[in-house]
Design a protein around this motif. Structure first.
Motif: not given
Length: 209
Positions: A157-174
């Motif tokens: 059961a989910i207690l909380a969620q928070v978001t962040c953007p995904v950018f076009d030049d992202d790789d897994e590390a960034s």
């Protein structure tokens, strides 16, 4: 019917780690303020020599290690882990980068009190490759999920969620770095609120009181 959970004051946290312990360190720093409402009473790991254990030991916090390979099967490991964690009488067991699935004996010993943080917006992208899977699917928003652990993999059961953007030049590390920042902030905020206010569960739903 809602199941209500409350904590002692301050709440007693046992934090489980497998690596660097950055989430645990964030909780440790927050707990220095009495108003946070919680203290870390022990840090456990599934392997020796982790940075997380070193941080805890430097802060004078009791530590322990329960290696899966030290037991003939997962069931015996799970039972030993439940006993060891129970020695510290936790109000909350926080899996903070703990890379093992806890089993029914741990979950029975601490019903509704084992929480985990995951670096994706569940139920999408469960498992250890959440950020990579998110990138592969071309999502535009990612983030982190804090949930109450059940027997499945990232299915509680989910207690909380928070978001962040995904950018076009992202790789897994960034992307992972960006997720980790909001993940730590969410973990500290919600664990503090759970400790001070309590929380509830009702079927697939959960939240703060």
């Amino acid at each position: 019917m809602k199941q209500l959970h409350t904590c002692a004051s301050p709440a007693r946290l046992v934090v489980m780690v497998s690596g660097a312990g950055s989430n645990m360190q964030a909780l440790l720093e927050a707990s220095a303020d009495p108003a946070f409402g919680a203290q870390i009473v022990a840090v456990g790991a599934d392997r020796e020599g982790t940075r997380g254990l070193e941080i805890a030991e430097s802060a004078g916090i009791p530590t322990f290690v329960e290696k899966l390979g030290a037991y003939p099967n997962r069931e015996e490991w799970d039972g030993a882990l439940a006993v060891k964690v129970g020695e510290f009488s936790p109000d909350l067991v926080v899996l903070a980068g703990f890379l093992k699935l806890v089993g029914p004996q741990v979950l029975t010993a601490f019903p509704g009190r084992v929480i985990n943080t995951h670096n994706a917006l569940l139920p999408a992208f469960p498992g250890v490759h959440g950020p990579a899977d998110a990138l592969a699917h071309g999502v535009k928003i990612s983030g982190a999920t804090l949930f109450i652990v059940d027997p499945g993999m990232d299915t509680g059961a989910i207690l909380a969620q928070v978001t962040c953007p995904v950018f076009d030049d992202d790789d897994e590390a960034s992307l992972l770095d960006r997720i980790k920042t909001v993940e730590r902030e969410q973990l500290v905020s919600v664990v503090g609120a759970m400790s001070r206010q309590g929380w509830w569960m009702e079927g697939r739903k959960a939240g703060l009181c």
